[in-house]
Design an enzyme around this catalytic site. Structure first.
Site, PDB file in Angstrom:
ATOM      1  N   LYS A  66      42.656  39.902  43.795  1.00 29.80           N
ATOM      2  CA  LYS A  66      41.499  40.811  43.821  1.00 29.80           C
ATOM      3  C   LYS A  66      40.964  40.842  45.247  1.00 29.80           C
ATOM      4  O   LYS A  66      40.860  39.788  45.892  1.00 29.80           O
ATOM      5  CB  LYS A  66      40.436  40.319  42.829  1.00 29.80           C
ATOM      6  CG  LYS A  66      39.263  41.284  42.648  1.00 29.80           C
ATOM      7  CD  LYS A  66      38.277  40.791  41.591  1.00 29.80           C
ATOM      8  CE  LYS A  66      37.112  41.724  41.393  1.00 29.80           C
ATOM      9  NZ  LYS A  66      36.127  41.262  40.417  1.00 29.80           N
ATOM     10  N   SER A 141      34.763  44.775  36.882  1.00 25.75           N
ATOM     11  CA  SER A 141      35.122  45.270  38.197  1.00 25.75           C
ATOM     12  C   SER A 141      36.568  44.979  38.618  1.00 25.75           C
ATOM     13  O   SER A 141      37.079  45.632  39.521  1.00 25.75           O
ATOM     14  CB  SER A 141      34.192  44.659  39.242  1.00 25.75           C
ATOM     15  OG  SER A 141      34.380  43.254  39.309  1.00 25.75           O
ATOM     16  N   SER A 165      33.719  40.940  34.344  1.00 20.11           N
ATOM     17  CA  SER A 165      34.700  41.645  35.175  1.00 20.11           C
ATOM     18  C   SER A 165      36.144  41.214  35.025  1.00 20.11           C
ATOM     19  O   SER A 165      37.034  41.893  35.532  1.00 20.11           O
ATOM     20  CB  SER A 165      34.319  41.524  36.642  1.00 20.11           C
ATOM     21  OG  SER A 165      33.360  42.482  36.936  1.00 20.11           O
TER      22      SER A 165
HETATM   23  N1  GLN Z   1      29.861  44.818  34.794  1.00 17.16           N
HETATM   24  C1  GLN Z   1      29.041  43.748  35.226  1.00 17.16           C
HETATM   25  C2  GLN Z   1      28.157  44.169  36.359  1.00 17.16           C
HETATM   26  O1  GLN Z   1      28.330  45.270  36.837  1.00 17.16           O
HETATM   27  C3  GLN Z   1      29.859  42.552  35.595  1.00 17.16           C
HETATM   28  C4  GLN Z   1      30.446  42.613  36.945  1.00 17.16           C
HETATM   29  C5  GLN Z   1      31.248  41.388  37.269  1.00 17.16           C
HETATM   30  O2  GLN Z   1      31.520  40.563  36.404  1.00 17.16           O
HETATM   31  N2  GLN Z   1      31.573  41.256  38.543  1.00 17.16           N
HETATM   32  O3  GLN Z   1      27.303  43.439  36.777  1.00 17.16           O
END
Ligand code: GLN
Length: 457
Positions: A66, A141, A165
């Protein structure tokens, strides 16, 4: 294994992975392909094997990173304009550990900028497409990582999970995705989102691969003082008897195919002699609100370091230092990043701290206690990962609250620090994968992975 037995060379595996990555270019999975670096490492491993030298447990295994993990290979952009051209001064501990065992990074994967989002549509480089339907989102994400594994480009990929994410894109693309116990894997060298909920984890095709990666990556790190001891190595497998389901998550917002998949898995468990226990967890209704106060507060602090002076992009429009900061940040951050910085600074401001941040912190304590009570009644909990399978590209981009609601079932775990594993649980009528989330008490990661094998028919 195949490599050590000389059935296939590391170079062959890496070349195949790179070819597949190029073949699937229209999915927009990678922000950087590590062609030269990966092939060089593969040849070194092949030479070692030919010379009869010992190689690591992941020797020659291609993986995707990532793009918020620092390493000398490729810039670390976090899919944000403001970090473009930013070479990493350090290497993330997780990357060091994987590479010490011979894993080979073939590319960096796309994400919502700074990991803010649930669809990978907030990326400066454009969205990643779902592995099963190109008109749908990859989830986020860590969308790029999930799709890289789902399309079989790599054996595994790294992810970060601050509120879902890893687990949500894993469920949208039909692969395994683990958010370990908070502190199990070092966060050193990973671009910080919200330091009190950020976790490092993986996407794999099998629970066995997940266990191997966890045993490589876990452990205390003097560079991250929140890391726990090396409990993963010493874990004694727990014999599970009772599996909990959460009453509050059986509501109309959840897609009926997901409810059906959950029911089916419960039936399977019952047929194997497990007891299904219904849990009432009323404090979970505060989780989303608490998360979207605590996380932006930490985001606002963590993103304050990007000023155009020290890292990556610098605006050319600036005439003085103040303008340099504001123009760089205006141009360099995505709208969702700015929204979180504003919310974060608001909830931390002196007039509102008690009303918002402090209340959210108290709600967090209630949630921690609620999980502790739940695990007195059962060994693991099985829930949906998200209320729906992968949604259409653009469907929620103009409605941040609709996007936040995606996270209702994933964020409580991050607030409590407990581990969660996405397991593939079939497909809906449109052929879209459905994932379920297996949750355990803190430090139960190894048992959780082992138990997930019971859920395959
Ligand atoms: N979707 C969640 C957010 O936007 C989690 C994001 C993540 O885990 N990095 O905060």
């Amino acid at each position: 294994m195949k490599i050590a037995n000389r059935k296939v060379t590391a170079e062959r595996l890496v070349r195949d992975a790179l070819d597949k990555a190029k073949h699937f270019a229209d999915y927009n999975i990678f922000t950087f392909l590590n062609e030269e670096g990966a092939l060089k490492k593969a040849r070194e491993i092949d030479a070692k094997i030919a010379a009869g030298e010992k190689v690591g447990r992941l020797a020659g295994v291609p993986y995707a990173l990532k793009d918020n993990f620092m390493s000398p290979e490729g810039d670390t952009t976090a899919s944000a304009h403001i970090l473009e051209g930013c070479a990493s001064p350090i290497t993330a501990t997780a990357v060091e550990k994987l590479e010490a065992e011979g894993a080979i990074m073939i590319g960096r994967t796309n994400l919502d900028a700074f990991a803010h989002g649930s669809s990978t549509e907030n990326s400066y480089f454009g969205p990643t497409l779902n592995a099963y339907d190109q008109s749908r989102v990859a989830g986020g994400s860590s969308g790029g990582s999930a799709v890289a594994v789902a399309l079989d480009i790599v054996e595994f990929a790294t992810g970060t999970d601050t509120g879902g994410s890893i687990r949500q894109p894993a469920s949208f693309n039909g692969v395994y995705g683990l958010k370990p116990t908070y502190g199990c894997i070092s966060r050193y060298g990973v671009v910080a989102m919200a330091s009190s909920t950020d976790c490092i984890g993986f996407f794999t095709k099998t629970p066995g691969d997940m266990d191997l990666l966890m045993s490589v990556a876990n452990g205390k790190d003097s560079k991250d003082l929140t890391t726990l001891d090396n409990y993963y190595h010493d874990s004694k497998l727990k014999k599970a008897k009772r599996i909990g389901v959460i009453k509050e998550f059986d509501n109309d917002s959840v897609d009926k195919n997901i409810k059906k998949a959950l029911k089916k898995k419960c039936e399977l468990l019952k047929s194997k002699g497990y007891e299904i226990v219904e849990l009432e967890m009323p404090a979970l209704k505060y989780a989303l609100a608490a998360y979207y106060i605590i996380v932006p507060a930490e985001v606002a602090s963590n993103l304050s370091r990007y000023d155009g002076v020290r890292y990556g992009f610098r605006s050319k429009k600036s005439e003085d230092l103040d303008a340099l900061y504001s123009e760089t940040r205006s141009e360099g951050f995505m709208p969702e990043n700015k929204r979180r910085i504003m919310i974060g600074n608001f909830v931390l401001s002196s007039g509102f701290y008690d009303a918002y941040f402090l209340k959210a912190a108290k709600a967090r304590t209630l949630i921690v206690e609620e999980y502790a009570k739940a695990f007195e009644k059962c060994d693991f909990i099985l829930t949906p990962v998200a209320p729906n399978p992968a949604f259409k590209l653009g469907e929620k981009t103009n409605d941040p609250v609709a996007m936040y609601l995606e996270d209702a079932m994933s964020v409580p775990l991050n607030l409590a620090g407990v581990p969660g594993l996405t397991i593939p649980a079939g497909k809906n009528a449109d052929g879209l994968p459905i994932g379920l989330q297996l949750i355990g008490p803190r430090r139960s990661d190894k048992s959780l992975i082992e138990f997930s094998k019971e859920l395959t028919e």
